[in-house]
Scaffold this active site. Structure first.
Site, PDB file in Angstrom:
ATOM      1  N   HIS A  97     -24.880 -60.469  25.213  1.00  0.00           N
ATOM      2  CA  HIS A  97     -24.623 -59.852  25.750  1.00  0.00           C
ATOM      3  C   HIS A  97     -23.934 -59.295  24.575  1.00  0.00           C
ATOM      4  O   HIS A  97     -22.524 -60.039  24.550  1.00  0.00           O
ATOM      5  CB  HIS A  97     -24.263 -60.329  27.081  1.00  0.00           C
ATOM      6  CG  HIS A  97     -25.227 -60.424  28.103  1.00  0.00           C
ATOM      7  ND1 HIS A  97     -25.283 -59.903  29.306  1.00  0.00           N
ATOM      8  CD2 HIS A  97     -26.416 -61.733  28.334  1.00  0.00           C
ATOM      9  CE1 HIS A  97     -26.236 -60.361  29.806  1.00  0.00           C
ATOM     10  NE2 HIS A  97     -26.433 -61.146  29.480  1.00  0.00           N
ATOM     11  N   GLU A 117     -21.491 -57.149  25.025  1.00  0.00           N
ATOM     12  CA  GLU A 117     -20.246 -56.993  25.927  1.00  0.00           C
ATOM     13  C   GLU A 117     -19.260 -58.639  26.269  1.00  0.00           C
ATOM     14  O   GLU A 117     -18.239 -58.326  26.675  1.00  0.00           O
ATOM     15  CB  GLU A 117     -20.348 -55.841  27.403  1.00  0.00           C
ATOM     16  CG  GLU A 117     -21.413 -56.835  28.740  1.00  0.00           C
ATOM     17  CD  GLU A 117     -22.789 -57.362  28.895  1.00  0.00           C
ATOM     18  OE1 GLU A 117     -23.114 -57.022  27.174  1.00  0.00           O
ATOM     19  OE2 GLU A 117     -23.062 -58.359  29.525  1.00  0.00           O
ATOM     20  N   CYS A 160     -29.928 -57.457  29.007  1.00  0.00           N
ATOM     21  CA  CYS A 160     -30.280 -58.826  29.705  1.00  0.00           C
ATOM     22  C   CYS A 160     -31.515 -57.884  30.555  1.00  0.00           C
ATOM     23  O   CYS A 160     -32.000 -57.087  31.034  1.00  0.00           O
ATOM     24  CB  CYS A 160     -29.362 -59.172  30.070  1.00  0.00           C
ATOM     25  SG  CYS A 160     -29.539 -60.749  30.860  1.00  0.00           S
TER      26      CYS A 160
END
Lengths: 223, 97
Positions: A194, A196, A85
């Site tokens: 994302h 994560e 991002c």
């Protein structure tokens, strides 16, 4: 394996990125943007957020920070780097990845779970996926529209540098549904969604994001 | 709002007391779509300004520089930080007086 996670002023997802490294059995190492110290890490993650409040352009000022100068030098020497991002925006602004990310075509911030197709399963960060595999991870951005000139995009496609494409709807108007790209040597990867945030069933839509962090541990071991 | 040439000098290139004012304008390249400009155009249409055919939004930087500006240095500043040459065109305006 020591995986550095850089914190810039305005980073938001550095803690989640460090947690994802730990869940993949790596050792997260906190790095500070203002230092000239990569702390002997084996790879680096640039997390999401709004470094420097997205002033000037998203990622523009962070890309000129002291530590990023070291990251650029080390990446040219083969250090694996993942930009998520805002981290992807920083990598484009730093010249480590081609293209640019700009305001979403519909002007809205878009936050949703997003299907991606893995186009390259042979980069340092994607070896635990298979080519053509679809993964579901969150996307959340206001300036995630990947752009470049047609000639540059043709060249990228020709060189196989598109790593991920949006499937089931393009959340930001990115050219050719591009969600992520890689460097020529496949060691630097950037994407807007994302991984994560998709590492545990409790908090994510899937655990599909974990593969980034397990892939890099294998890449570092075999290097 | 300044519409005459005499007004708004603080946003124009010039020199005063050994300080030079340099102006840099940045706009998206023509081939890069500008959704913000399009949103402004939409608002203008709703306000009845039908004669406006297109709006492109950009950035305007005013730099105050000690002494006579070094054109090469300012060109580098404009092209490597103030603008992203992948998506933006940049115009550097140095003082002429």
């Amino acid at each position: 394996m020591r995986i550095g996670v850089i914190t810039f002023p305005g980073s938001l997802d550095d803690v989640d990125a460090a947690r994802a490294v730990r869940l993949a059995s790596g050792e997260p190492v906190a790095l500070w943007h203002g230092d000239h110290d990569l702390k002997d890490v084996d790879a680096v993650v640039l997390p999401g957020g709004f470094s420097y409040g997205d002033y000037l352009r998203a990622g523009a000022i962070a890309a000129r920070s002291p530590l990023m100068q070291d990251v650029v030098t080390a990446a040219h020497g083969g250090l694996p780097v993942l930009g998520i991002c805002n981290g992807f925006q920083v990598l484009c602004e730093a010249g480590l990845l081609p293209g640019a990310l700009t305001r979403n075509s519909h002007l809205h911030f878009r936050n949703r779970d997003q299907l991606l197709r893995v186009e390259r399963a042979d980069t340092a960060w994607t070896s635990d996926y298979s080519e053509g595999q679809q993964i579901l991870i969150p996307v959340k951005n206001g300036e995630g529209r990947y752009v470049g000139s047609d000639a540059d995009l043709d060249r990228l496609e020709g060189e196989g540098r598109v790593v991920f494409r949006y499937v089931g709807g393009n959340p930001n108007g990115s050219s050719r549904d591009i969600a992520g790209v890689t460097s020529e040597n496949g060691r630097v990867v950037g994407l807007m969604p994302h991984p994560e945030h998709a590492v545990e069933d409790l908090t994510g839509p899937s655990t599909d994001g974990l593969g980034f962090f397990t892939s890099i541990l294998k890449a570092v071991v075999s290097a | 709002m300044h519409s005459s040439a005499a007004a708004g000098k603080e946003n124009r290139p010039g020199t005063l007391g050994g300080v030079s004012r340099v102006v840099v304008d940045v706009v998206l390249k023509p081939e890069i779509s500008d959704p913000q400009g399009q949103a402004v155009l939409g608002a203008l249409g709703r306000l009845g300004h039908d004669s406006v055919r297109s709006v492109r939004q950009g950035k305007h930087f005013v730099l105050e520089v000690d002494g006579t500006p070094d054109e090469a240095e300012l060109k580098q500043i404009a092209e490597t930080l103030l603008a992203n040459p992948v998506i933006e065109d940049v115009e550097l305006h140095l003082p002429t007086d």
